[in-house]
Design a protein around this motif. Sequence first.
Motif, PDB file in Angstrom:
ATOM      1  N   ASN A 159       0.868  -1.187   0.000  1.00 14.21           N
ATOM      2  CA  ASN A 159       0.000   0.000   0.000  1.00 14.21           C
ATOM      3  C   ASN A 159       0.901   1.231   0.000  1.00 14.21           C
ATOM      4  O   ASN A 159       1.632   1.444   0.969  1.00 14.21           O
ATOM      5  CB  ASN A 159      -0.854   0.043   1.276  1.00 14.21           C
ATOM      6  N   CYS A 160       0.849   2.019  -1.072  1.00 13.89           N
ATOM      7  CA  CYS A 160       1.752   3.169  -1.202  1.00 13.89           C
ATOM      8  C   CYS A 160       0.947   4.459  -1.374  1.00 13.89           C
ATOM      9  O   CYS A 160      -0.180   4.446  -1.887  1.00 13.89           O
ATOM     10  CB  CYS A 160       2.654   3.027  -2.421  1.00 13.89           C
ATOM     11  N   LEU A 161       1.573   5.553  -0.961  1.00 10.00           N
ATOM     12  CA  LEU A 161       0.966   6.882  -1.111  1.00 10.00           C
ATOM     13  C   LEU A 161       2.011   7.818  -1.691  1.00 10.00           C
ATOM     14  O   LEU A 161       3.144   7.872  -1.203  1.00 10.00           O
ATOM     15  CB  LEU A 161       0.546   7.405   0.275  1.00 10.00           C
ATOM     16  N   GLU A 162       1.646   8.537  -2.756  1.00 15.74           N
ATOM     17  CA  GLU A 162       2.511   9.637  -3.213  1.00 15.74           C
ATOM     18  C   GLU A 162       1.866  10.955  -2.827  1.00 15.74           C
ATOM     19  O   GLU A 162       0.679  11.192  -3.079  1.00 15.74           O
ATOM     20  CB  GLU A 162       2.768   9.616  -4.724  1.00 15.74           C
ATOM     21  N   ILE A 163       2.665  11.834  -2.210  1.00 16.98           N
ATOM     22  CA  ILE A 163       2.188  13.157  -1.773  1.00 16.98           C
ATOM     23  C   ILE A 163       2.723  14.230  -2.720  1.00 16.98           C
ATOM     24  O   ILE A 163       3.881  14.155  -3.151  1.00 16.98           O
ATOM     25  CB  ILE A 163       2.708  13.399  -0.338  1.00 16.98           C
ATOM     26  N   GLY A 164       1.916  15.216  -3.010  1.00 14.95           N
ATOM     27  CA  GLY A 164       2.371  16.314  -3.887  1.00 14.95           C
ATOM     28  C   GLY A 164       2.804  15.791  -5.244  1.00 14.95           C
ATOM     29  O   GLY A 164       3.811  16.209  -5.806  1.00 14.95           O
ATOM     30  N   ALA A 165       2.010  14.871  -5.781  1.00 15.69           N
ATOM     31  CA  ALA A 165       2.441  14.078  -6.935  1.00 15.69           C
ATOM     32  C   ALA A 165       2.461  14.863  -8.253  1.00 15.69           C
ATOM     33  O   ALA A 165       3.201  14.517  -9.168  1.00 15.69           O
ATOM     34  CB  ALA A 165       1.529  12.874  -7.086  1.00 15.69           C
TER      35      ALA A 165
ATOM     36  N   ILE B 187       4.602   2.193   2.240  1.00 22.38           N
ATOM     37  CA  ILE B 187       5.542   3.132   1.611  1.00 22.38           C
ATOM     38  C   ILE B 187       4.827   4.459   1.336  1.00 22.38           C
ATOM     39  O   ILE B 187       3.721   4.464   0.796  1.00 22.38           O
ATOM     40  CB  ILE B 187       6.044   2.575   0.240  1.00 22.38           C
ATOM     41  N   ILE B 188       5.488   5.562   1.712  1.00 21.25           N
ATOM     42  CA  ILE B 188       5.018   6.901   1.298  1.00 21.25           C
ATOM     43  C   ILE B 188       6.187   7.573   0.573  1.00 21.25           C
ATOM     44  O   ILE B 188       7.348   7.422   0.991  1.00 21.25           O
ATOM     45  CB  ILE B 188       4.555   7.743   2.512  1.00 21.25           C
ATOM     46  N   VAL B 189       5.883   8.256  -0.519  1.00 17.59           N
ATOM     47  CA  VAL B 189       6.955   8.917  -1.283  1.00 17.59           C
ATOM     48  C   VAL B 189       6.590  10.374  -1.546  1.00 17.59           C
ATOM     49  O   VAL B 189       5.405  10.724  -1.692  1.00 17.59           O
ATOM     50  CB  VAL B 189       7.200   8.257  -2.676  1.00 17.59           C
TER      51      VAL B 189
ATOM     52  N   LYS C 162       2.583   2.459   8.468  1.00 21.56           N
ATOM     53  CA  LYS C 162       2.517   1.313   9.388  1.00 21.56           C
ATOM     54  C   LYS C 162       3.813   1.295  10.199  1.00 21.56           C
ATOM     55  O   LYS C 162       4.837   1.781   9.712  1.00 21.56           O
ATOM     56  CB  LYS C 162       2.509   0.009   8.576  1.00 21.56           C
ATOM     57  N   PRO C 163       3.820   0.679  11.377  1.00 19.59           N
ATOM     58  CA  PRO C 163       5.113   0.460  12.042  1.00 19.59           C
ATOM     59  C   PRO C 163       6.021  -0.330  11.088  1.00 19.59           C
ATOM     60  O   PRO C 163       5.579  -1.313  10.476  1.00 19.59           O
ATOM     61  CB  PRO C 163       4.740  -0.373  13.277  1.00 19.59           C
ATOM     62  N   GLY C 164       7.237   0.138  10.907  1.00 21.93           N
ATOM     63  CA  GLY C 164       8.156  -0.506   9.960  1.00 21.93           C
ATOM     64  C   GLY C 164       8.003   0.013   8.540  1.00 21.93           C
ATOM     65  O   GLY C 164       8.814  -0.310   7.659  1.00 21.93           O
ATOM     66  N   GLY C 165       6.963   0.824   8.299  1.00 30.17           N
ATOM     67  CA  GLY C 165       6.768   1.431   6.975  1.00 30.17           C
ATOM     68  C   GLY C 165       7.838   2.483   6.702  1.00 30.17           C
ATOM     69  O   GLY C 165       8.485   2.975   7.629  1.00 30.17           O
ATOM     70  N   LYS C 166       8.016   2.817   5.422  1.00 31.32           N
ATOM     71  CA  LYS C 166       9.121   3.727   5.070  1.00 31.32           C
ATOM     72  C   LYS C 166       8.661   4.928   4.251  1.00 31.32           C
ATOM     73  O   LYS C 166       7.808   4.791   3.363  1.00 31.32           O
ATOM     74  CB  LYS C 166      10.169   2.965   4.277  1.00 31.32           C
ATOM     75  N   LEU C 167       9.274   6.051   4.569  1.00 30.89           N
ATOM     76  CA  LEU C 167       9.120   7.254   3.742  1.00 30.89           C
ATOM     77  C   LEU C 167      10.350   7.350   2.846  1.00 30.89           C
ATOM     78  O   LEU C 167      11.483   7.357   3.338  1.00 30.89           O
ATOM     79  CB  LEU C 167       9.030   8.502   4.641  1.00 30.89           C
ATOM     80  N   LEU C 168      10.113   7.427   1.536  1.00 32.54           N
ATOM     81  CA  LEU C 168      11.192   7.649   0.574  1.00 32.54           C
ATOM     82  C   LEU C 168      11.021   9.072   0.063  1.00 32.54           C
ATOM     83  O   LEU C 168       9.952   9.407  -0.450  1.00 32.54           O
ATOM     84  CB  LEU C 168      11.092   6.670  -0.601  1.00 32.54           C
ATOM     85  N   PHE C 169      12.031   9.900   0.227  1.00 32.36           N
ATOM     86  CA  PHE C 169      11.851  11.300  -0.177  1.00 32.36           C
ATOM     87  C   PHE C 169      13.089  11.868  -0.864  1.00 32.36           C
ATOM     88  O   PHE C 169      14.211  11.373  -0.669  1.00 32.36           O
ATOM     89  CB  PHE C 169      11.482  12.172   1.046  1.00 32.36           C
ATOM     90  N   ALA C 170      12.856  12.898  -1.662  1.00 33.92           N
ATOM     91  CA  ALA C 170      13.950  13.676  -2.264  1.00 33.92           C
ATOM     92  C   ALA C 170      13.499  15.130  -2.244  1.00 33.92           C
ATOM     93  O   ALA C 170      12.364  15.439  -2.643  1.00 33.92           O
ATOM     94  CB  ALA C 170      14.215  13.204  -3.683  1.00 33.92           C
ATOM     95  N   GLU C 171      14.355  15.987  -1.741  1.00 30.29           N
ATOM     96  CA  GLU C 171      13.937  17.377  -1.520  1.00 30.29           C
ATOM     97  C   GLU C 171      15.092  18.335  -1.822  1.00 30.29           C
ATOM     98  O   GLU C 171      16.259  17.979  -1.696  1.00 30.29           O
ATOM     99  CB  GLU C 171      13.484  17.512  -0.047  1.00 30.29           C
TER     100      GLU C 171
END
Length: 232
Positions: free
Chosen positions: A36-42, A106-108, A137-146
């Motif tokens: 289950n993934c979410l993209e923010i500000g896509a 995953i959130i990106v 989720k616990p153990g879930g990851k945010l992947l980001f580039a800024e």
Amino acid sequence: MRTELIKDIIGWDITNWSKSIDYWSQKTDIKDKNYNCLEIGAERGGLSLWLALNGNKVICTDYSYFDQPHILQKAKKLHSKYNSERKITYQPLSALEIPYDNYFDIIVFKSVLGGIGSCKIKDADQIVISQIYKALKPGGKLLFAENTQASLLHKYSRKFFIRWYKEWNYSKLKDIVKLFSEYKTLNYKTVGFLGTFGRNEKQRIFLGKIDSICDFLIPKSNRYIVIGVAEK
Ligand SMILES: C[S@@+](CC[C@H](N)C(=O)[O-])C[C@H]1O[C@@H](n2cnc3c(N)ncnc32)[C@H](O)[C@@H]1O
């Protein structure tokens, strides 16, 4: 990955920003996980495309989807070019108020925090990073580039050459790192120096190639992109 696909996923200064895909892939296995993934500000949804093509379910979101249907249409068009619509749903969403708890693996996001950080709300960037924490989720990851503030050269040239300079908050690397204090782990690296100065994508690709050779000569906090993986 084919250049056209990288262009569609990354969009701008692709030599430097596409290093985020390599870094995230090293740190996290997303291949065929049906996460289950979410993209923010896509906006056009490039990262949603990357996640979907790798066999995951994605909610592709942007604040602009509330009132700018033509931007949502661009994202849908990009995803249908790669027959990925099946894996992607769309939602208007503000990163300041994410209506999910312990839900995503995953959130990106890429190049989003600076735009929100310039709004009138106090500590808006901290609110976003905490909202993402809540939604993972616990153990879930945010992947980001800024974007970072980077060097003095970046700081002053933006003032003169970047139209949206006043609408963007270019934070210092150390201040971005501080936002993640509630996460279990944060791994990051910085890349890119010259790429951002190209006046068109051809120039940016050329300058990005020079960056790839010379990055090691540039102090870490003077590079203009921070790429990270934060685990809840
Ligand atoms: C510079 S664009 C980056 C778009 C895309 N992530 C990319 O890298 O091509 C910043 C995006 O953040 C979105 N945005 C601004 N404020 C937001 C908010 N409060 N919540 C979610 N997205 C927001 C804008 O609508 C815009 O699409």
